[in-house]
Design an enzyme around this catalytic site. Structure first.
Site, short mmCIF file in Angstrom:
data_model
loop_
_atom_site.label_atom_id
_atom_site.label_comp_id
_atom_site.label_asym_id
_atom_site.label_seq_id
_atom_site.Cartn_x
_atom_site.Cartn_y
_atom_site.Cartn_z
N ASP A 1 0.83 -1.20 0.00
CA ASP A 1 0.00 0.00 0.00
C ASP A 1 0.87 1.26 0.00
OD1 ASP A 1 0.53 0.94 2.67
OD2 ASP A 1 -0.85 -0.57 3.46
N ILE A 2 0.25 2.40 -0.19
CA ILE A 2 0.98 3.65 -0.42
C ILE A 2 1.92 4.00 0.75
CG2 ILE A 2 -0.89 5.12 0.51
CD1 ILE A 2 -0.15 7.14 -1.76
#
Length: 285
Positions: A111-112
């Site tokens: 994820d980011i």
């Protein structure tokens, strides 16, 4: 059932158009045609069939014809694991070396806000096998946790807890230094569900403040790739990955002089995030 037919999404992934999941979406959206007719999920094809995606013909290849390259990328926080972002944010694909007639397929996602090891390959079958839960590939993460962690909490996460999408557990948890609210742990998990590592800690009332993947299967993140950089894996490393996926080894094709030049330019042109910061005194308009 004839052994000469294969699932359409598998053949499309092997042609380098994306992962099997992406190809399933393309088929469901009516973007794929076989012999002039719109394909449906579940279709099987032969190598002699005519296939197009978005009305562009696809060159079909047998499994043994697909070049098996793998690169290790050290993802910085703030990058997305998507090919294009509508908001124009940086993606992991922005930094990868360009391919001709091939496409990089991500083996799993981060994820980011998670950094660290990402593997990319040109071999869709290798990617699919390594991501499939049945292959049981270990993923190891370095985790910095806010809050005091008790032995009972660790035991609970190893024995397993029920998350909203089913049971989850760490197969190993090791304390790795630090103290108080800045304690680091290394954890091992066997699948790649969305935000699973963070959610396991949250189930114990603890917050993850930093998360970095440091290993995928037998591949460890090492100094060959600093944040925002990539390196090509060796023949032995790729063969080990293939063995984990239950696939036969295949010789990694040598880069042509043109590819070597292009990869070298890409490597030196694309700097890590730290090197792209604005110089002191710079004022934005």
């Amino acid at each position: 059932m004839s052994n000469t037919t294969e699932k359409l999404q598998k053949v499309l992934a092997r042609a380098g158009l994306g992962s099997r999941r992406e190809m399933e979406t393309a088929i469901a959206d009516g973007r794929v045609k076989v012999n002039g007719k719109v394909a449906t999920l579940g279709d099987r094809i032969e190598m002699r069939d005519r296939v197009s995606v978005d009305d562009r013909p696809v060159t079909l290849r047998g499994a043994e014809e697909v070049p098996r390259r793998v690169i290790m990328y050290n993802k910085p926080e703030g990058e997305l694991c998507t090919r294009k972002d509508p908001e124009g944010r940086r993606t992991v694909f922005d930094r990868l070396p360009r391919l001709k007639g091939e496409r990089w397929i991500a083996i799993g996602r981060l994820d980011i806000n998670t950094s660290g090891l990402l593997l990319f390959t040109t071999d869709g079958e290798l990617a699919n096998r390594l991501m499939h839960p049945s292959t049981q590939v270990e993923r190891e993460y370095a985790v910095r946790v806010m809050g005091e962690v008790t032995r009972e909490q660790i035991v609970a996460m190893v024995e397993g807890v029920m998350l909203d999408d089913g049971p989850a557990r760490f197969t190993d948890v090791q304390e790795f230094g630090g103290e108080g609210i800045n304690t680091w742990f290394h954890v091992v998990i066997m699948e790649g569900r969305n935000r699973e590592v963070r959610r396991l800690w949250e189930s114990q009332g603890l917050t993850v403040s930093r998360l970095k993947r440091v290993r995928y299967g037998n591949i460890f993140l090492d100094k060959r790739a600093k944040a925002g950089e990539w390196t090509e894996l060796s023949q032995d490393e790729i063969d080990d990955l293939a063995a984990q996926a239950g696939l036969a080894p295949r010789k990694v094709p040598e880069l042509t002089p043109d590819e070597k030049n292009r990869w070298s330019r890409d490597k030196h042109k694309r700097r890590p995030v730290q090197a792209m910061r604005k110089p002191k005194g710079h004022r934005s308009r």
